[in-house]
Structures are given as C-alpha cells and as structure tokens.
Motif scaffolding. Sequence first.
Motif, PDB file in Angstrom:
ATOM      1  N   VAL A  29       0.650  -1.234   0.075  1.00 23.90           N
ATOM      2  CA  VAL A  29       0.093   0.030   0.096  1.00 23.90           C
ATOM      3  C   VAL A  29       1.089   1.072   0.057  1.00 23.90           C
ATOM      4  CG1 VAL A  29      -1.771   1.130   1.353  1.00 23.90           C
ATOM      5  CG2 VAL A  29      -1.707  -1.326   1.258  1.00 23.90           C
ATOM      6  N   PHE A  30       1.795   1.242   0.840  1.00 21.59           N
ATOM      7  CA  PHE A  30       2.747   2.372   0.787  1.00 21.59           C
ATOM      8  C   PHE A  30       3.605   2.694  -0.298  1.00 21.59           C
ATOM      9  CE2 PHE A  30       2.269   2.114   5.622  1.00 21.59           C
ATOM     10  CZ  PHE A  30       2.209   3.373   5.921  1.00 21.59           C
ATOM     11  N   LEU A  31       3.998   1.366  -1.180  1.00 25.51           N
ATOM     12  CA  LEU A  31       4.602   1.535  -2.266  1.00 25.51           C
ATOM     13  C   LEU A  31       3.653   2.319  -3.239  1.00 25.51           C
ATOM     14  CD1 LEU A  31       6.658  -2.001  -2.296  1.00 25.51           C
ATOM     15  CD2 LEU A  31       7.620   0.468  -1.760  1.00 25.51           C
ATOM     16  N   VAL A  32       2.500   1.721  -3.489  1.00 28.32           N
ATOM     17  CA  VAL A  32       1.640   2.286  -4.591  1.00 28.32           C
ATOM     18  C   VAL A  32       1.449   3.521  -4.291  1.00 28.32           C
ATOM     19  CG1 VAL A  32      -0.891   2.041  -5.513  1.00 28.32           C
ATOM     20  CG2 VAL A  32       0.547   0.053  -5.004  1.00 28.32           C
ATOM     21  N   TYR A  33       1.217   4.041  -3.065  1.00 33.98           N
ATOM     22  CA  TYR A  33       0.798   5.351  -2.819  1.00 33.98           C
ATOM     23  C   TYR A  33       1.979   6.336  -3.046  1.00 33.98           C
ATOM     24  CZ  TYR A  33      -0.477   9.638  -0.131  1.00 33.98           C
ATOM     25  OH  TYR A  33      -0.683  10.980   0.188  1.00 33.98           O
ATOM     26  N   ALA A  34       3.531   5.808  -2.784  1.00 34.05           N
ATOM     27  CA  ALA A  34       4.633   6.627  -3.057  1.00 34.05           C
ATOM     28  C   ALA A  34       4.742   6.955  -4.365  1.00 34.05           C
ATOM     29  CB  ALA A  34       5.492   5.696  -2.692  1.00 34.05           C
ATOM     30  N   VAL A  35       3.925   6.051  -5.321  1.00 33.40           N
ATOM     31  CA  VAL A  35       4.100   6.157  -6.938  1.00 33.40           C
ATOM     32  C   VAL A  35       3.081   7.024  -7.325  1.00 33.40           C
ATOM     33  CG1 VAL A  35       3.907   4.895  -9.151  1.00 33.40           C
ATOM     34  CG2 VAL A  35       5.264   3.918  -7.201  1.00 33.40           C
ATOM     35  N   ARG A  94       1.736  11.901  -6.122  1.00 37.31           N
ATOM     36  CA  ARG A  94       1.899  13.229  -6.675  1.00 37.31           C
ATOM     37  C   ARG A  94       0.639  13.402  -7.812  1.00 37.31           C
ATOM     38  NH1 ARG A  94       4.358  17.358  -5.193  1.00 37.31           N
ATOM     39  NH2 ARG A  94       6.175  15.870  -4.764  1.00 37.31           N
ATOM     40  N   ARG A  95       0.170  12.374  -8.516  1.00 33.85           N
ATOM     41  CA  ARG A  95      -0.830  12.529  -9.196  1.00 33.85           C
ATOM     42  C   ARG A  95      -2.204  12.910  -8.365  1.00 33.85           C
ATOM     43  NH1 ARG A  95       0.381  13.208 -14.576  1.00 33.85           N
ATOM     44  NH2 ARG A  95       2.045  11.572 -15.204  1.00 33.85           N
ATOM     45  N   MET A  96      -2.316  12.233  -7.219  1.00 36.60           N
ATOM     46  CA  MET A  96      -3.657  12.455  -6.335  1.00 36.60           C
ATOM     47  C   MET A  96      -3.689  13.924  -6.077  1.00 36.60           C
ATOM     48  SD  MET A  96      -4.917  10.141  -3.438  1.00 36.60           S
ATOM     49  CE  MET A  96      -6.388  10.425  -2.635  1.00 36.60           C
ATOM     50  N   GLU A  97      -2.198  14.336  -5.507  1.00 39.26           N
ATOM     51  CA  GLU A  97      -2.136  15.622  -4.789  1.00 39.26           C
ATOM     52  C   GLU A  97      -2.541  16.516  -6.133  1.00 39.26           C
ATOM     53  OE1 GLU A  97       1.649  16.077  -3.522  1.00 39.26           O
ATOM     54  OE2 GLU A  97       1.255  14.697  -1.822  1.00 39.26           O
TER      55      GLU A  97
END
Length: 297
Positions: free
Chosen positions: A275-281, A284-287
């Motif tokens: 989950v952390f890896l997917v969020y880290a990738v 930036r797009r989500m922000e």
Amino acid sequence: MTAISTRAATARTRRRRRGRVRRVTPGIIVSYVLAILYALALVLPLYWLLISAFKSRIETVSRPFTPTFSSGIGHFRDVWSLLDLGTALLNSLYITAVALALTLVIAVPAAYALARAGGRVATAVERLYALGFLIPGFAALVPTLLLAIKLDMFNTREFMILYLPGSAQPLAVILLTQFMRTVPPALEETAMMDGAGRLRILLRVYLPLIVPGIATVAILNFISYWNDYLYTLVIVGVDPGLRTVQVALPTLLGNQSITDYGLLCAGTVISVLPVFLVYAVLNRRMENALVQGAIKG
C-alpha cells in the motif's frame, strides 16, 4: 525631500509587516496544537507497529515505545514461513490488480458517456450510480454469498475479482465523470473534425488529461481491495492456497494461547508495504487532482 518621504513610508510599511508576522494570536496557537496532536495520532501507532516488529513478546508489553531490536528480523522470517505469506501476498496482489484493472476498464467509458451526455436520462443514470453509496457493504453479504454459490464460484478468487469492481463502480464513475467534465468540449470537436471516432477520442484526448483522476481512483480502490477482509473471508475462505494476506494474519491469534504481538506486528508491516509503495508512486498525481479540484472549485 520626496525621496526621504518615500524611504520613511517604506520603512513604516516594513515595520507593520514585521509586526503582523510576529503577532501570535490564541487562534494560531490552538491551530498549531491541534495540528501537532493530529500528527502524533497518526505517527505514534505506525511508530509502535514498526518498532514492535523487532521486539520480543515481553518487551512489546513492558517497553512499548522503546526501540530495542532484540529479535532482529527473526519475527519477519518466522511469520513468513508460519503463514506462508508469500502465497498470501500473491493472492492479494492477483485479486487486487485484476479487479482494479477491470474497475477502470468499466468506469472510464461509463464516465465518458455520462460526462458528454445530456438530458434527463443521463442525470437519472448518474443519480442511480449515486444510490450505490446508500447501501452498506455488510448488507449485501448474504445475497453475494448466495450468488457465488449459485454460480459455482464459492471459495474462488475469481468471484472476488468480479465482485470488487461492481462494488466500486459508484465512486469510480462519479469521480471520473467530474474529471472528464473539466475537459473542454472544443478538444473533442476538433478531434471529430479530424475524423477521430469516440474510442480514439477517449484514448487520445481524455485519458491523458484525466490521469490525476485515474490515479485518485486507483489509490482509493487499491487500498479498499487490498484491505478487504469480510467478503474475502466469507467468499474465498481460509484455505492456505487461496487466502489473502488480510485473512492470513488474524490466524496468528488462534494459533497461540498468548498472542505474540511482535510476530503479529511483523506480519502487519509486511502486509502494508504494498500500500505504501503504490501510494508513493501515485501520490503526486493524487495531489495534483486535489489541487486542480480546489482551483476549479
């Protein structure tokens, strides 16, 4: 004389600005205190989880917030072999990845149709999607179980792959519809004048412009699919060859008379890493999506 007056006025302005910057009001203090407390409420559980994964069973209770690292990586090695976490992680990844791809394949064309359609029919369909938010997840458990048995797909991962995208369509379609409505219609008209069909317009015009929205939907659904426990437990079951990591971890509570929290924390750390890896990738797009939404709103 004019130059002196100008410099004096500039100096007064700077003093006022410094006074404004230095002024600390009770509201600002309260805001900072609340922000710090909220940050601690988020960080402390993660800190405890991480350091407890390297402690012995006694140290997790006697010294909960003191990092000792007495067990080293022994807990990670033990929980990996005890629960066969490699197989469980592959099962979770298989279900999550295929279900997420199927979700986007269904939601993107549906959102495009709603974004560019007009009239009462499109409005009614969009409201029908919104009704999906009113149905609690547990309320559909029994019908879903009966459907799995009827289709002869009980105790299979494939049924979860079909169920999860269906449950996620309301949120995915409505979010992507709002993003697609921000695309100027002139771009679509220009592409149609060049001879592009609907599918090509969707792939070449819309998709590059709504990447932040797709990333948002992907993150939200990845977390939801990966962490699903109730439906996966009931539909897929606890078979070691089929169960996911979220179903495998709670079995540690039943395998021992006294729970080894260090072992449980080590398994939890392994389970949250994807989950952390997917969020880290994708963060930036989500922000970017959140910032664009705030500016346009």
